[in-house]
Design a protein around this motif. Structure first.
Motif, PDB file in Angstrom:
ATOM      1  N   VAL A 179       0.845  -1.201   0.000  1.00 43.19           N
ATOM      2  CA  VAL A 179       0.000   0.000   0.000  1.00 43.19           C
ATOM      3  C   VAL A 179       0.873   1.241   0.000  1.00 43.19           C
ATOM      4  O   VAL A 179       1.914   1.288   0.668  1.00 43.19           O
ATOM      5  N   ILE A 180       0.428   2.254  -0.749  1.00 46.25           N
ATOM      6  CA  ILE A 180       1.052   3.571  -0.725  1.00 46.25           C
ATOM      7  C   ILE A 180       0.032   4.586  -0.212  1.00 46.25           C
ATOM      8  O   ILE A 180      -1.090   4.652  -0.700  1.00 46.25           O
ATOM      9  N   LEU A 181       0.431   5.371   0.783  1.00 42.20           N
ATOM     10  CA  LEU A 181      -0.341   6.519   1.240  1.00 42.20           C
ATOM     11  C   LEU A 181       0.283   7.751   0.592  1.00 42.20           C
ATOM     12  O   LEU A 181       1.427   8.097   0.902  1.00 42.20           O
ATOM     13  N   PRO A 182      -0.414   8.424  -0.314  1.00 45.37           N
ATOM     14  CA  PRO A 182       0.209   9.462  -1.134  1.00 45.37           C
ATOM     15  C   PRO A 182       0.239  10.825  -0.459  1.00 45.37           C
ATOM     16  O   PRO A 182      -0.339  11.038   0.614  1.00 45.37           O
ATOM     17  N   GLY A 183       0.888  11.753  -1.144  1.00 37.88           N
ATOM     18  CA  GLY A 183       0.957  13.128  -0.668  1.00 37.88           C
ATOM     19  C   GLY A 183      -0.320  13.898  -0.954  1.00 37.88           C
ATOM     20  O   GLY A 183      -1.178  13.466  -1.724  1.00 37.88           O
ATOM     21  N   GLY A 184      -0.434  15.049  -0.322  1.00 37.20           N
ATOM     22  CA  GLY A 184      -1.600  15.907  -0.480  1.00 37.20           C
ATOM     23  C   GLY A 184      -1.967  16.556   0.831  1.00 37.20           C
ATOM     24  O   GLY A 184      -1.122  16.790   1.690  1.00 37.20           O
ATOM     25  N   PHE A 185      -3.242  16.830   0.990  1.00 36.93           N
ATOM     26  CA  PHE A 185      -3.746  17.495   2.189  1.00 36.93           C
ATOM     27  C   PHE A 185      -4.994  16.730   2.658  1.00 36.93           C
ATOM     28  O   PHE A 185      -6.120  17.208   2.506  1.00 36.93           O
ATOM     29  N   SER A 186      -4.787  15.525   3.188  1.00 37.59           N
ATOM     30  CA  SER A 186      -5.921  14.671   3.530  1.00 37.59           C
ATOM     31  C   SER A 186      -6.876  15.384   4.486  1.00 37.59           C
ATOM     32  O   SER A 186      -6.464  15.929   5.498  1.00 37.59           O
ATOM     33  N   TYR A 187      -8.153  15.362   4.093  1.00 38.08           N
ATOM     34  CA  TYR A 187      -9.210  16.030   4.857  1.00 38.08           C
ATOM     35  C   TYR A 187      -8.871  17.498   5.094  1.00 38.08           C
ATOM     36  O   TYR A 187      -9.273  18.102   6.096  1.00 38.08           O
ATOM     37  N   GLY A 188      -8.113  18.090   4.164  1.00 39.50           N
ATOM     38  CA  GLY A 188      -7.767  19.500   4.257  1.00 39.50           C
ATOM     39  C   GLY A 188      -6.725  19.832   5.300  1.00 39.50           C
ATOM     40  O   GLY A 188      -6.363  20.994   5.462  1.00 39.50           O
ATOM     41  N   ASP A 189      -6.231  18.826   6.033  1.00 43.21           N
ATOM     42  CA  ASP A 189      -5.281  19.068   7.129  1.00 43.21           C
ATOM     43  C   ASP A 189      -5.821  20.116   8.103  1.00 43.21           C
ATOM     44  O   ASP A 189      -5.063  20.889   8.688  1.00 43.21           O
ATOM     45  N   TYR A 190      -7.149  20.133   8.273  1.00 44.15           N
ATOM     46  CA  TYR A 190      -7.749  21.187   9.087  1.00 44.15           C
ATOM     47  C   TYR A 190      -7.483  21.022  10.575  1.00 44.15           C
ATOM     48  O   TYR A 190      -7.408  22.005  11.308  1.00 44.15           O
ATOM     49  N   LEU A 191      -7.330  19.779  11.032  1.00 44.09           N
ATOM     50  CA  LEU A 191      -7.058  19.568  12.461  1.00 44.09           C
ATOM     51  C   LEU A 191      -5.562  19.556  12.698  1.00 44.09           C
ATOM     52  O   LEU A 191      -5.013  20.394  13.411  1.00 44.09           O
ATOM     53  N   ARG A 192      -4.898  18.613  12.076  1.00 47.99           N
ATOM     54  CA  ARG A 192      -3.444  18.453  12.121  1.00 47.99           C
ATOM     55  C   ARG A 192      -3.108  17.489  11.007  1.00 47.99           C
ATOM     56  O   ARG A 192      -3.864  16.553  10.754  1.00 47.99           O
TER      57      ARG A 192
END
Length: 227
Positions: A44-57
């Motif tokens: 499995v690869i967990l990719p880059g980005g802004f998961s869930y907007g990084d709104y919490l942390r």
């Protein structure tokens, strides 16, 4: 071999990661954050980005996605998992890797081609490299500063679990120039720079990133032969 690539809301580099897996010779399988099934993937690869907007942390919400519960169990059972950038943050939030990724020390986003030195070639994702090899792959992050307490850092050093370090400049202030680490078993790796953006001569600064993806295929093949 089938490599799963997770898409969270806000993932940016899932398509790039899937392409890198295909270029390495794998079948790329798209995994959805809300679906706990892993659909028979071998890694499995967990990719880059802004998961869930990084709104919490960064990575803190993604850690609780239904697919992550399955990935955590699979990783603890030996499945190779690679977390890239935001994926590295998710792995730390899920406690599959120690430490945390915090705001870059200089408080600026960094996007540049970055030299790394591979310190550990004994993981599922780095077997195609040699220890001490320097590679060039892009880095792009605003919260890429790796931090941990001194005891954890000393353990990572002593156990050979620092996979790669920044050389020729540290782009984010990571402690001990850490760019990538692994778990004790060597099947889970988190890396802040983006190997999936260095797999083609047309678009990357090098082809150095492809080794991460060919490494896991060799690892899976060797494991199958050993059975």
């Amino acid at each position: 071999m089938r490599i799963g690539v997770v898409t969270f809301p806000g993932s940016l580099d899932d398509g790039d990661a899937a392409r890198a897996a295909r270029l390495a010779g794998a079948e790329a399988v798209r995994l959805w954050h809300g679906d706990p099934e892993l659909h028979g993937v071998d890694a499995v690869i967990l990719p880059g980005g802004f998961s869930y907007g990084d709104y919490l942390r960064c990575g803190a919400i993604a850690r609780f996605a239904p697919v992550m519960e399955s990935i955590i169990d699979a990783a603890r059972g030996g499945m190779p998992v690679l977390g890239i950038c935001n994926g590295f943050q998710v792995l730390c939030e899920a406690h599959l890797l120690p430490g945390a990724l915090t705001r870059n020390q200089h408080l600026h986003f960094r996007n540049r081609d970055q030299w790394l030195r591979v310190d550990t070639a004994g993981t599922a994702w780095t077997g195609e490299f040699t220890a001490g090899q320097e590679i060039l792959i892009p880095v792009k992050n605003g919260e890429g500063c790796y931090v941990a307490d001194e005891r954890t850092l000393d353990e990572l050093e002593a156990e050979g679990r620092i996979v790669a370090r920044y050389v020729r400049g540290n782009p984010n202030g990571s402690q001990r120039d850490i760019a990538a680490i692994t778990n004790e078993a060597g099947n889970v790796v988190g890396i802040m720079p983006h190997p999936e953006h260095a797999v083609e001569a047309l678009t990357g600064p090098s082809l150095d990133g492809l080794g991460f993806f060919t490494s896991v295929l060799r690892h899976l093949g060797d494991r199958e032969l050993a059975r």
